[in-house]
Write a protein that holds these residues in place. Structure first.
Motif, mmCIF file in Angstrom:
data_model
loop_
_atom_site.group_PDB
_atom_site.id
_atom_site.type_symbol
_atom_site.label_atom_id
_atom_site.label_comp_id
_atom_site.label_asym_id
_atom_site.label_seq_id
_atom_site.Cartn_x
_atom_site.Cartn_y
_atom_site.Cartn_z
ATOM 1 N N LEU A 18 -28.717 35.639 -44.182
ATOM 2 C CA LEU A 18 -28.438 34.282 -43.705
ATOM 3 C C LEU A 18 -27.985 33.389 -44.860
ATOM 4 N N ILE A 19 -28.659 33.497 -45.990
ATOM 5 C CA ILE A 19 -28.279 32.702 -47.160
ATOM 6 C C ILE A 19 -26.881 33.097 -47.626
ATOM 7 N N ASP A 20 -26.587 34.396 -47.637
ATOM 8 C CA ASP A 20 -25.249 34.845 -48.046
ATOM 9 C C ASP A 20 -24.171 34.228 -47.154
ATOM 10 N N HIS A 21 -24.410 34.235 -45.852
ATOM 11 C CA HIS A 21 -23.432 33.643 -44.926
ATOM 12 C C HIS A 21 -23.287 32.147 -45.200
ATOM 13 N N TRP A 22 -24.404 31.469 -45.389
ATOM 14 C CA TRP A 22 -24.387 30.036 -45.678
ATOM 15 C C TRP A 22 -23.621 29.764 -46.975
ATOM 16 N N GLN A 23 -23.896 30.573 -48.006
ATOM 17 C CA GLN A 23 -23.221 30.372 -49.291
ATOM 18 C C GLN A 23 -21.723 30.670 -49.202
ATOM 19 N N ASP A 24 -21.329 31.630 -48.358
ATOM 20 C CA ASP A 24 -19.901 31.899 -48.153
ATOM 21 C C ASP A 24 -19.179 30.668 -47.610
ATOM 22 N N SER A 117 -48.810 36.718 -42.019
ATOM 23 C CA SER A 117 -48.080 35.860 -42.943
ATOM 24 C C SER A 117 -46.839 35.349 -42.234
ATOM 25 N N HIS A 118 -46.443 34.158 -42.580
ATOM 26 C CA HIS A 118 -45.221 33.571 -42.031
ATOM 27 C C HIS A 118 -44.252 33.373 -43.189
ATOM 28 N N LEU A 119 -43.149 34.110 -43.177
ATOM 29 C CA LEU A 119 -42.121 33.968 -44.198
ATOM 30 C C LEU A 119 -41.064 33.026 -43.649
ATOM 31 N N TRP A 120 -40.860 31.902 -44.310
ATOM 32 C CA TRP A 120 -39.991 30.865 -43.774
ATOM 33 C C TRP A 120 -38.822 30.592 -44.685
ATOM 34 N N LEU A 121 -37.765 30.089 -44.061
ATOM 35 C CA LEU A 121 -36.523 29.741 -44.747
ATOM 36 C C LEU A 121 -35.970 28.499 -44.077
ATOM 37 N N ARG A 122 -35.528 27.548 -44.880
ATOM 38 C CA ARG A 122 -34.837 26.366 -44.358
ATOM 39 C C ARG A 122 -33.502 26.245 -45.086
ATOM 40 N N LEU A 123 -32.450 26.064 -44.322
ATOM 41 C CA LEU A 123 -31.115 25.847 -44.866
ATOM 42 C C LEU A 123 -30.664 24.442 -44.486
#
Length: 124
Positions: A18-24, A117-123
């Motif tokens: 997801l981060i890769d797509h966002w950074q693209d 555990s909850h692994l979270w990401l915010r963009l």
């Protein structure tokens, strides 16, 4: 964007994609625009994605909630405010929102809970 922007604990392969797509889509120092993101490119992750919109007076509401998250919440949250969640879920989803808005880059981490555990990401 440097590697420091994605250096946080618990980063999963899916989150990295997801981060890769966002950074693209991150062009000339400008955040990706909504229309530049391609749902087809991140199709495998859509069921676990939510889009949170900051509305008037700083209130946050869900614009979109993937089916996997709807099962987690036990109800449809699209269009509802984060404050409509129970306290634990509200704190989990709110975590990082102010940081991502301030930093204008991906933030994430791990919340250790009693049973999981909850692994979270915010963009932004």
């Amino acid at each position: 964007m440097n590697d420091e922007s994605t250096s946080f604990p618990g980063l999963t392969d899916a989150q990295s994609e997801l981060i890769d797509h966002w950074q693209d889509k991150y062009q000339n120092g400008a955040l990706p625009r909504r229309e530049s993101l391609d749902p087809g490119a991140i199709r495998a992750h859509l069921s676990r994605i939510s889009i949170v919109e900051i509305c008037d007076q700083g209130r946050a509401r869900f614009r979109l909630v993937g089916s996997g998250l709807r099962r987690l919440f036990g109800k449809e949250m699209r269009g509802r405010r984060l404050s409509d969640l129970d306290q634990d879920s509200f704190e989990m989803w709110s975590l990082g929102l102010s940081g991502v808005l301030d930093r204008q880059r991906p933030v994430g981490g791990v919340i250790e809970r009693e049973l999981d555990s909850h692994l979270w990401l915010r963009l932004p």
